[in-house]
Design an enzyme around this catalytic site. Structure first.
Site, PDB file in Angstrom:
ATOM      1  N   LYS A 130       0.871  -1.177   0.000  1.00  0.00           N
ATOM      2  CA  LYS A 130       0.000   0.000   0.000  1.00  0.00           C
ATOM      3  C   LYS A 130       0.906   1.224   0.000  1.00  0.00           C
ATOM      4  CE  LYS A 130      -4.417   1.029   0.048  1.00  0.00           C
ATOM      5  NZ  LYS A 130      -5.556   0.313  -0.529  1.00  0.00           N
ATOM      6  N   ASP A 170      -7.026   4.444  -4.469  1.00  0.00           N
ATOM      7  CA  ASP A 170      -7.684   4.274  -3.175  1.00  0.00           C
ATOM      8  C   ASP A 170      -8.325   5.634  -2.898  1.00  0.00           C
ATOM      9  OD1 ASP A 170      -7.760   2.254  -0.694  1.00  0.00           O
ATOM     10  OD2 ASP A 170      -7.487   4.231   0.155  1.00  0.00           O
TER      11      ASP A 170
HETATM   12  P1  NDP Z   1     -12.980   7.794  -2.678  1.00  0.00           P
HETATM   13  O1  NDP Z   1     -11.947   8.804  -2.433  1.00  0.00           O
HETATM   14  O2  NDP Z   1     -13.498   7.596  -4.063  1.00  0.00           O
HETATM   15  O3  NDP Z   1     -14.241   8.041  -1.730  1.00  0.00           O
HETATM   16  C1  NDP Z   1     -14.106   8.077  -0.342  1.00  0.00           C
HETATM   17  C2  NDP Z   1     -15.440   8.466   0.255  1.00  0.00           C
HETATM   18  O4  NDP Z   1     -15.350   8.350   1.672  1.00  0.00           O
HETATM   19  C3  NDP Z   1     -15.852   9.911  -0.023  1.00  0.00           C
HETATM   20  O5  NDP Z   1     -17.236  10.004  -0.064  1.00  0.00           O
HETATM   21  C4  NDP Z   1     -15.266  10.644   1.177  1.00  0.00           C
HETATM   22  O6  NDP Z   1     -15.944  11.877   1.451  1.00  0.00           O
HETATM   23  C5  NDP Z   1     -15.504   9.643   2.281  1.00  0.00           C
HETATM   24  N1  NDP Z   1     -14.490   9.796   3.328  1.00  0.00           N
HETATM   25  C6  NDP Z   1     -13.135   9.767   3.175  1.00  0.00           C
HETATM   26  N2  NDP Z   1     -12.522   9.972   4.363  1.00  0.00           N
HETATM   27  C7  NDP Z   1     -13.516  10.114   5.262  1.00  0.00           C
HETATM   28  C8  NDP Z   1     -13.545  10.339   6.656  1.00  0.00           C
HETATM   29  N3  NDP Z   1     -12.414  10.469   7.361  1.00  0.00           N
HETATM   30  N4  NDP Z   1     -14.754  10.418   7.265  1.00  0.00           N
HETATM   31  C9  NDP Z   1     -15.915  10.290   6.564  1.00  0.00           C
HETATM   32  N5  NDP Z   1     -15.937  10.083   5.242  1.00  0.00           N
HETATM   33  C10 NDP Z   1     -14.771   9.997   4.601  1.00  0.00           C
HETATM   34  O7  NDP Z   1     -12.368   6.406  -2.107  1.00  0.00           O
HETATM   35  P2  NDP Z   1     -12.812   4.921  -2.432  1.00  0.00           P
HETATM   36  O8  NDP Z   1     -14.274   4.872  -2.634  1.00  0.00           O
HETATM   37  O9  NDP Z   1     -11.897   4.396  -3.468  1.00  0.00           O
HETATM   38  O10 NDP Z   1     -12.413   4.172  -1.076  1.00  0.00           O
HETATM   39  C11 NDP Z   1     -13.320   4.059   0.024  1.00  0.00           C
HETATM   40  C12 NDP Z   1     -12.873   2.941   0.943  1.00  0.00           C
HETATM   41  O11 NDP Z   1     -12.818   1.704   0.209  1.00  0.00           O
HETATM   42  C13 NDP Z   1     -11.483   3.106   1.563  1.00  0.00           C
HETATM   43  O12 NDP Z   1     -11.487   2.510   2.840  1.00  0.00           O
HETATM   44  C14 NDP Z   1     -10.602   2.273   0.645  1.00  0.00           C
HETATM   45  O13 NDP Z   1      -9.410   1.846   1.285  1.00  0.00           O
HETATM   46  C15 NDP Z   1     -11.532   1.104   0.360  1.00  0.00           C
HETATM   47  N6  NDP Z   1     -11.225   0.332  -0.838  1.00  0.00           N
HETATM   48  C16 NDP Z   1     -11.166   0.926  -2.067  1.00  0.00           C
HETATM   49  C17 NDP Z   1     -10.903   0.180  -3.191  1.00  0.00           C
HETATM   50  C18 NDP Z   1     -10.976   0.764  -4.555  1.00  0.00           C
HETATM   51  O14 NDP Z   1     -10.908  -0.020  -5.526  1.00  0.00           O
HETATM   52  N7  NDP Z   1     -11.118   2.062  -4.724  1.00  0.00           N
HETATM   53  C19 NDP Z   1     -10.570  -1.257  -3.087  1.00  0.00           C
HETATM   54  C20 NDP Z   1     -10.764  -1.812  -1.761  1.00  0.00           C
HETATM   55  C21 NDP Z   1     -11.041  -1.022  -0.686  1.00  0.00           C
HETATM   56  P3  NDP Z   1     -15.333  13.275   0.893  1.00  0.00           P
HETATM   57  O15 NDP Z   1     -15.428  13.192  -0.594  1.00  0.00           O
HETATM   58  O16 NDP Z   1     -16.173  14.324   1.514  1.00  0.00           O
HETATM   59  O17 NDP Z   1     -13.900  13.304   1.360  1.00  0.00           O
END
Ligand code: NDP
Length: 449
Positions: A130, A170
């Site tokens: 990572k 991510d």
């Molecule tokens: P994005 O950046 O596309 O979206 C993240 C979302 O979570 C946004 O809506 C963001 O809100 C919100 N968010 C981020 N940080 C916080 C926080 N501290 N408190 C509340 N809301 C928060 O990321 P992904 O969708 O790619 O990833 C989301 C999760 O999925 C993570 O845990 C990641 O590790 C996991 N994941 C992702 C994969 C992928 O293929 N993308 C694969 C496997 C796991 P805002 O926009 O307002 O910041």
């Protein structure tokens, strides 16, 4: 005998904490895996002899670097970059990059540690890693994002390669960022080596379904958990935290399978639409305009926006945490149980706290841990690597079918392993145990490296 392996694990855990001070998320991820390993050590004493646990908790390599860049006002900015190459016993290091101001070594290590077992569970030839930076992309122009990505890659490119280390996205890293990172990698190495990155755009080496894969995969896993209990998603009320890549495509698949998704969120609040969310509008707000979710209510007066609050009190039968780590705690879990929730699948990495998990498991809720439930993203990344290596492109339907089969396989592995080790229906134990055993066997086979 039982006590011996449990006390061994306990002292190993304390050694990890001592050796990695201040990295609470990493400690939490290690604890959760260790909690499943007592029976494994009893069945496979050779893992103890070969010091697999001690070795698996120590990354093969950790790279920490300065990322200097210039903002649009001409000011010099400095961020910190990380790549933790955790374990390559099963294949090249593989895992995403996170750009978020909360990023520090402990977050990257927790994510990298989880990634080892998740990747093992897919059954595909990929190791765990990572990376990321404490850079905050929010409010930055395209030019600033590009300059940051170029500087990040200038520092990191020597450590990457299609046979050595393959990053993806991510939080805060999507196709736009992968484009700038890959472009700079190509310029520095002089090689069009598509297989060094996944999550690429469809016009330049990306794979169909990669964008959708993590969210779709989580729902496929959920479907399997419900099927094992003779139930389906059809007609269920669902809530999904987050409004990013994982959340949006989890909502899409839930809707396609007949679920009614009534709430989602971002870091500033959540929206509730009892009629069911208008996903086209959410995509427009988030993916095209890159704005906050609160804009939804300007288009749908029936919906409400609640700032500064999480959404777990909205009544539902299915809850998918798809935003970030430790976003669903003990109180939230109690509320979900009281409201009649029957299933929770982690789209995000470690979104449910240890307390929350205990409450959900004790209540008999079908609980899919992230290592298993969100493995569809990395699995489809491996399919992207496969297409890059063979200079082939597969169509959407074929790739989605492969993804669904992989998620079915992961579910089966977790389910059977949980039964074999005396904890039927406990996917946390099943995922940790099955993932660990596959990596441990490979580490034993490869000798002391
Ligand atoms: P994005 O950046 O596309 O979206 C993240 C979302 O979570 C946004 O809506 C963001 O809100 C919100 N968010 C981020 N940080 C916080 C926080 N501290 N408190 C509340 N809301 C928060 O990321 P992904 O969708 O790619 O990833 C989301 C999760 O999925 C993570 O845990 C990641 O590790 C996991 N994941 C992702 C994969 C992928 O293929 N993308 C694969 C496997 C796991 P805002 O926009 O307002 O910041």
């Amino acid at each position: 005998m039982n006590k011996t392996s449990d006390s061994t694990l306990n002292s190993l855990y304390h050694a990890v904490v001592k050796r990695n001070p201040g990295e609470s998320e990493f400690h939490q991820a290690v604890r959760e895996v260790f909690d499943s390993l007592g029976p494994v050590l009893r069945k496979y004493p050779e893992f103890g002899t070969h010091k697999i646990i001690e070795r698996i908790c120590e990354p093969e390599r950790q790279i920490i670097f300065r990322v200097p860049w210039q903002d649009d006002a001409g000011q010099v900015q400095i961020n910190r970059g990380f790549r933790v190459q955790f374990n390559s016993a099963l294949g090249p290091f593989k895992g995403g990059l996170r750009f978020h101001p909360s990023v520090y070594l402990g977050i990257i290590k927790f994510l990298g540690f989880e990634q080892i077992f998740k990747n093992a569970l897919t059954g595909l030839p990929i190791g765990g890693a990572k990376g990321g930076s404490d850079f905050d992309p929010k409010g930055r122009s395209d030019d600033e994002i590009m300059r940051f990505c170029q500087s990040f890659m200038t520092a990191l490119h020597r450590n990457l390669g299609e046979h050595s280390d393959v990053p993806a996205g991510d939080i805060g890293v999507g196709t736009r960022e992968i484009g700038y990172l890959f472009g700079q990698y190509k310029r520095l190495t002089g090689r069009y080596e598509s297989g060094t990155f996944t999550g690429k755009g469809l016009d330049w080496g990306g794979a169909k379904v990669r964008k959708e894969a993590t969210g779709y995969g989580a729902v496929f896993f959920l479907r399997e958990m419900l099927a094992a209990r003779g139930d389906t998603i059809e007609g269920k009320t669902c809530i999904v935290s987050g409004a990013g890549n994982v959340a949006i495509y989890a909502i899409e698949k839930l809707q396609q399978l007949g679920g009614k998704v009534v709430a989602c969120s971002d870091s500033r609040g959540f929206i509730h639409d009892a009629h069911g969310l208008d996903l086209d509008l959410i995509k427009e707000i988030r993916e095209v305009e890159r704005h906050g979710i609160e804009e939804y209510v300007a288009h749908h007066k029936r919906a409400s926006y609640t700032p500064n609050r999480r959404l777990w009190h909205v009544p539902c039968q299915i809850a998918l945490p798809c935003a970030t780590q430790n976003e669903l705690g003990g109180d939230d879990a109690t509320t979900l149980v009281q409201n009649g929730c029957i299933a929770v699948a982690e789209g995000a990495n470690m979104p449910v706290t240890p307390d929350g998990m205990r409450i959900l498991l004790n209540a008999g809720i079908a609980f899919g841990p992230g290592k298993a439930a969100n493995a569809g993203g990395v699995a489809t990344s491996a399919l992207e690597m496969q297409q890059n290596a063979s200079r082939d492109t597969w169509d959407f339907e074929f790739t989605e079918t492969r993804l669904a089969e992989i998620m079915k396989g992961i579910h089966r592995r977790c389910h059977e392993t949980a039964e074999e080790f005396g904890t039927p229906g406990n996917y946390v134990k099943g995922a940790n145990t099955a993932g660990f055993i596959r990596v441990a066997r490979a580490m034993v086979a490869l000798g002391l490296i």
